[in-house]
Scaffold this active site. Structure first.
Site, PDB file in Angstrom:
ATOM      1  N   HIS A  70      19.901 -29.365  -9.246  1.00 12.64           N
ATOM      2  CA  HIS A  70      21.340 -29.560  -9.399  1.00 12.64           C
ATOM      3  C   HIS A  70      22.047 -29.536  -8.038  1.00 12.64           C
ATOM      4  CE1 HIS A  70      25.466 -27.918 -10.337  1.00 12.64           C
ATOM      5  NE2 HIS A  70      25.439 -29.017 -11.051  1.00 12.64           N
ATOM      6  N   GLU A  87      21.765 -32.890  -6.631  1.00 10.94           N
ATOM      7  CA  GLU A  87      22.665 -33.819  -7.315  1.00 10.94           C
ATOM      8  C   GLU A  87      24.014 -33.876  -6.592  1.00 10.94           C
ATOM      9  OE1 GLU A  87      25.661 -33.559 -10.928  1.00 10.94           O
ATOM     10  OE2 GLU A  87      23.674 -32.778 -11.429  1.00 10.94           O
ATOM     11  N   HIS A  88      24.483 -32.737  -6.112  1.00 10.41           N
ATOM     12  CA  HIS A  88      25.736 -32.686  -5.363  1.00 10.41           C
ATOM     13  C   HIS A  88      25.562 -33.223  -3.941  1.00 10.41           C
ATOM     14  CE1 HIS A  88      28.417 -29.929  -7.875  1.00 10.41           C
ATOM     15  NE2 HIS A  88      27.308 -30.032  -8.582  1.00 10.41           N
ATOM     16  N   GLU A 137      31.600 -24.131 -10.106  1.00 12.15           N
ATOM     17  CA  GLU A 137      31.171 -24.799 -11.342  1.00 12.15           C
ATOM     18  C   GLU A 137      30.520 -23.803 -12.304  1.00 12.15           C
ATOM     19  OE1 GLU A 137      28.278 -28.539 -12.708  1.00 12.15           O
ATOM     20  OE2 GLU A 137      28.519 -28.045 -10.587  1.00 12.15           O
TER      21      GLU A 137
END
Length: 448
Positions: free
Chosen positions: A68, A71-72, A148
């Site tokens: 993840h 992904e950023h 997040e």
């Protein structure tokens, strides 16, 4: 076409006409890169997804949350494009772009006009191969990801599902939070995430799926150019990485478990679940029809019995989540705290009823026409078509067009639906968030 198209990893090229006069093509390059496209007549747009079969379940110790994190970070710049330029490339042509991480894959995707596909291939290729993971950007994004995670912790539904997965799958790698934990993100280093990136993003893991108005050969040429420009050596010979093992995991067993997460909420949200089917199980079509009948919409049994007839809940639906080697299935509902026990009792009665008595011919016929109609409507979306291509390539090893899907659905019998309905009986895991009284908890213990 009413038969599935097989996608063996050692077949270098396929070219087939599929339902709706669309054209399916697939090329496996000597380096292991796979490109699968569906050219859709009359489409004005195109959706492209670059998939890496890598998710939270694949992370090692000290890597939790790295999929993840990447992904950023891949949107934060390469030697030829900074973050703003990447965004501007898509936005100046009216396109949109994003990424997503799951437990088993990460995808970087975009939707643009057909004439802008070349640009999308160039930018996504650059991101995949040449991202810098700049140290300053790394620290900034660490903060964004912690925000997040904090935001999800404020959402009762997110908390419920995350905790449920953790408790249901226990020591299985599927139990890990996709975004990692605050602790794992705080302790992550740029060098560790860089190593994860370079170790796992490589030609033999990449699957590119494109649906819409697409020229396969031109896209393949543009893709090769983009990947080479980013430094990938496509002259090395490698077989595509093997698909995940479809052997059911021996770590997951049916068990009785109850957990209540205390939150000062007006409603109590709950999940009742048992082990389900793995992704490639041949019974999945019957399982999908069962869930349509049981809890798939406003005409479903659960909606009618639990909400419409008894007024016990605001929302109720059944679900099935399938992974390569494990699955989970059950029911999610939300109700007032004083109705929790009764709602669970009625839901369990309905699950027992469908397992013992099966479904009617009329219910099955309606479910089949609904599934066929829903499948046809989904194909209006190029993004849906793109995801369907990727699932076929990454998980199933076969592609079913609409005709083949309808044929498979038509072959499902009442006996097959009743067989899979039996999976919803027996001991269950129950997860709740919100108020639960001691009396209700005692009743849940008896119902689990």
């Amino acid at each position: 076409m009413s038969a599935p198209i097989l996608l063996p990893l050692n077949t270098t090229h396929l070219d087939e006409e599929v339902a709706g006069a669309a054209r399916l093509q697939r090329t496996v390059l000597p380096s292991g890169v796979r490109l699968i496209t569906e050219d859709v007549p009359g489409a004005a747009s195109v959706s492209i997804g670059c998939y890496v079969p890598l998710g939270s379940r694949d992370e090692r110790d000290r890597e939790y949350g790295s999929s993840h994190f990447l992904e950023h970070l891949l949107f934060k710049g390469t030697p030829s494009r900074d973050a703003r330029t990447i965004a501007l490339e898509f936005e100046r042509v009216g396109g949109d772009f994003n990424a997503a991480t799951s437990r088993e894959q990460t995808v970087y995707h975009a939707r643009v006009r057909a004439e802008d596909l070349g640009m999308a291939i160039d930018v996504l290729s650059d991101m995949l191969t040449g991202s810098l993971l700049d140290k300053d950007e790394f620290e900034l994004e660490r903060g964004v990801i912690l925000e997040e995670i904090a935001m999800s912790a404020d959402d009762p539904d997110d908390v419920l599902w995350e905790r449920f997965y953790g408790n249901f799958f226990g020591n299985h790698e599927l139990a890990r939070p996709i975004a990692g934990t605050p602790e794992s993100i705080e302790s992550a280093t740029r060098d560790e995430v860089w190593d994860f990136y370079r170790r796992n993003y490589r030609p033999d893991t990449l699957v590119v799926a494109i649906a819409g108005r697409v020229d396969h050969d031109a896209s393949l040429q543009r893709l090769e150019q983009g990947l080479r420009a980013g430094g990938w050596d496509l002259d090395l010979t490698a077989s595509p990485v093997a698909r995940r093992s479809a052997e059911p995991s021996g770590e997951l067993t049916r068990h009785r478990a109850i957990e209540s997460i205390e939150r000062p909420l007006e409603q109590t949200n709950l999940i009742l679940a048992t082990p389900g089917l793995i992704s490639g199980d041949d019974r999945r079509h019957g399982f999908g029809l069962l869930h349509h009948i049981l809890g798939g919409g406003m005409s479903s049994r659960l909606f009618h019995e639990v909400r419409e007839r008894r007024g016990l809940v605001y929302s109720v639906f059944s679900f099935a989540a399938s992974h390569a080697d494990a699955g989970v299935t059950g029911v999610n509902a939300a109700c007032l705290p004083d109705k929790v026990a009764e709602a669970v009792r009625v839901i369990r009665d309905e699950l027992d009823r469908v397992a013992q008595e099966g479904v009617t011919e009329s219910e099955l016929a309606d479910a089949k026409t609904s599934a066929a109609g829903g499948g046809a409507l989904a194909l209006e979306s190029m993004h849906s078509r793109m995801n369907r291509l990727a699932r076929a390539e990454l998980a199933l090893g076969e592609f079913l067009d609409l005709d083949a899907s309808v044929t498979r659905l038509g072959e499902v019998t009442r006996e097959q639906v009743q067989e899979v309905a039996g999976m919803l009986q027996g001991e269950m895991t129950i997860e709740t968030i919100g108020p639960v009284t001691d009396e209700a908890r005692a009743e849940l213990e008896a119902l689990a």
